[in-house]
Design a protein around this motif. Structure first.
Motif, PDB file in Angstrom:
ATOM      1  N   ALA A   1      -4.938 -14.533   3.265  1.00 39.58           N
ATOM      2  CA  ALA A   1      -4.261 -13.271   2.949  1.00 39.58           C
ATOM      3  C   ALA A   1      -4.551 -12.884   1.498  1.00 39.58           C
ATOM      4  CB  ALA A   1      -2.757 -13.405   3.172  1.00 39.58           C
ATOM      5  N   ARG A   2      -4.634 -11.571   1.240  1.00 39.11           N
ATOM      6  CA  ARG A   2      -4.905 -11.098  -0.126  1.00 39.11           C
ATOM      7  C   ARG A   2      -3.764 -11.411  -1.075  1.00 39.11           C
ATOM      8  NH1 ARG A   2      -6.579  -5.018   0.674  1.00 39.11           N
ATOM      9  NH2 ARG A   2      -5.315  -5.338   2.507  1.00 39.11           N
ATOM     10  N   LYS A   3      -2.531 -11.298  -0.584  1.00 38.60           N
ATOM     11  CA  LYS A   3      -1.341 -11.635  -1.374  1.00 38.60           C
ATOM     12  C   LYS A   3      -0.726 -12.881  -0.754  1.00 38.60           C
ATOM     13  CE  LYS A   3      -0.306  -6.865  -2.591  1.00 38.60           C
ATOM     14  NZ  LYS A   3       0.696  -5.788  -2.524  1.00 38.60           N
ATOM     15  N   PRO A   4      -0.052 -13.711  -1.542  1.00 35.19           N
ATOM     16  CA  PRO A   4       0.552 -14.933  -0.988  1.00 35.19           C
ATOM     17  C   PRO A   4       1.445 -14.621   0.217  1.00 35.19           C
ATOM     18  CG  PRO A   4       0.696 -14.938  -3.375  1.00 35.19           C
ATOM     19  CD  PRO A   4       0.202 -13.571  -2.978  1.00 35.19           C
ATOM     20  N   ALA A   5       1.213 -15.347   1.305  1.00 39.08           N
ATOM     21  CA  ALA A   5       1.950 -15.083   2.546  1.00 39.08           C
ATOM     22  C   ALA A   5       2.011 -16.341   3.400  1.00 39.08           C
ATOM     23  CB  ALA A   5       1.264 -13.958   3.325  1.00 39.08           C
TER      24      ALA A   5
ATOM     25  N   SER B   1       2.675 -12.144   9.944  1.00 35.49           N
ATOM     26  CA  SER B   1       2.302 -12.485   8.579  1.00 35.49           C
ATOM     27  C   SER B   1       3.404 -11.948   7.681  1.00 35.49           C
ATOM     28  CB  SER B   1       0.962 -11.834   8.223  1.00 35.49           C
ATOM     29  OG  SER B   1       0.692 -12.000   6.848  1.00 35.49           O
TER      30      SER B   1
ATOM     31  N   GLN C   1       4.899 -11.789   3.583  1.00 30.40           N
ATOM     32  CA  GLN C   1       4.757 -12.028   2.147  1.00 30.40           C
ATOM     33  C   GLN C   1       6.120 -12.391   1.560  1.00 30.40           C
ATOM     34  OE1 GLN C   1       2.952  -8.435   0.705  1.00 30.40           O
ATOM     35  NE2 GLN C   1       1.010  -8.866   1.702  1.00 30.40           N
TER      36      GLN C   1
ATOM     37  N   THR D   1       6.692 -15.700   0.120  1.00 33.17           N
ATOM     38  CA  THR D   1       6.516 -17.012  -0.510  1.00 33.17           C
ATOM     39  C   THR D   1       7.297 -17.162  -1.813  1.00 33.17           C
ATOM     40  OG1 THR D   1       4.508 -16.268  -1.628  1.00 33.17           O
ATOM     41  CG2 THR D   1       4.243 -17.344   0.522  1.00 33.17           C
ATOM     42  N   ASP D   2       7.712 -16.054  -2.426  1.00 32.94           N
ATOM     43  CA  ASP D   2       8.446 -16.142  -3.697  1.00 32.94           C
ATOM     44  C   ASP D   2       9.804 -16.803  -3.531  1.00 32.94           C
ATOM     45  OD1 ASP D   2       6.459 -14.878  -5.216  1.00 32.94           O
ATOM     46  OD2 ASP D   2       7.253 -12.889  -4.764  1.00 32.94           O
TER      47      ASP D   2
ATOM     48  N   ASP E   1      14.150  -5.639  -0.251  1.00 35.28           N
ATOM     49  CA  ASP E   1      13.679  -5.869  -1.609  1.00 35.28           C
ATOM     50  C   ASP E   1      14.898  -6.237  -2.463  1.00 35.28           C
ATOM     51  OD1 ASP E   1      12.998  -5.343  -4.396  1.00 35.28           O
ATOM     52  OD2 ASP E   1      11.223  -4.310  -3.642  1.00 35.28           O
TER      53      ASP E   1
ATOM     54  N   ARG F   1      11.009  -6.867  -6.369  1.00 35.82           N
ATOM     55  CA  ARG F   1       9.843  -6.844  -5.478  1.00 35.82           C
ATOM     56  C   ARG F   1       9.664  -8.140  -4.689  1.00 35.82           C
ATOM     57  NH1 ARG F   1       5.495  -2.763  -7.576  1.00 35.82           N
ATOM     58  NH2 ARG F   1       5.053  -3.014  -5.398  1.00 35.82           N
ATOM     59  N   GLN F   2      10.756  -8.852  -4.491  1.00 38.81           N
ATOM     60  CA  GLN F   2      10.764 -10.044  -3.648  1.00 38.81           C
ATOM     61  C   GLN F   2      11.609  -9.727  -2.423  1.00 38.81           C
ATOM     62  OE1 GLN F   2      12.376 -12.854  -6.459  1.00 38.81           O
ATOM     63  NE2 GLN F   2      10.354 -13.407  -7.190  1.00 38.81           N
TER      64      GLN F   2
END
Length: 111
Positions: free
Chosen positions: A28-32, A48, A50, A52-53, A89, A93-94
C-alpha cells in the motif's frame, strides 16, 4: 450540508462484522492493514484500512467494526478490497474505528 431522503440512507448496506485476520499491507502507498471481516451471512470479506497509527494487529483481532458492504470492490495494489471499514477522524488525521458498544451478531444491519 446536502440533505438526503431516508430511501437514500437505506441504499447503503451498513453491517457489523468481526475482524478475524490482520496482515500488514506492505504494498500500500500509505501504511495500512489487510483485514478479513466475518460478516455473517455475507461471508468473510476483505478490506484495506489505513489505521496503523492507532491500532496494532493484536488490538484489531476480534474487534467488531461497522462496514459499508455494497460499494464496488476496489483494487489496491495486489489486494481486492471488498468492503469499507468505517471510522472517524480524531482531529489529527488518524482514524478511530466505528463499532458497537455491545456485541451483536456478525452481519447485523445498521438501522
Amino acid at each position: 450540508m446536502q440533505t438526503i431522503d431516508f430511501i437514500d440512507f437505506q441504499r447503503i448496506d451498513f453491517r457489523i462484522g468481526t475482524i478475524i485476520r490482520v496482515e500488514k499491507f506492505d504494498k500500500a502507498r500509505k501504511p495500512a492493514y489487510k483485514l478479513w471481516v466475518d460478516l455473517g451471512e455475507l461471508g468473510i470479506k476483505k478490506s484495506s484500512a489505513q489505521i496503523t497509527d492507532l491500532y496494532t494487529s493484536d488490538m484489531l483481532l476480534g474487534k467488531q467494526v461497522i462496514c459499508v458492504c455494497n460499494f464496488a470492490p476496489k483494487q489496491i495494489a495486489d489486494f481486492m478490497s471488498e468492503v469499507l471499514v468505517t471510522g472517524f477522524d480524531d482531529g489529527n488525521r488518524q482514524i478511530i474505528l466505528a463499532t458497537s458498544d455491545k456485541l451483536v451478531p456478525n452481519g447485523a444491519k445498521l438501522h
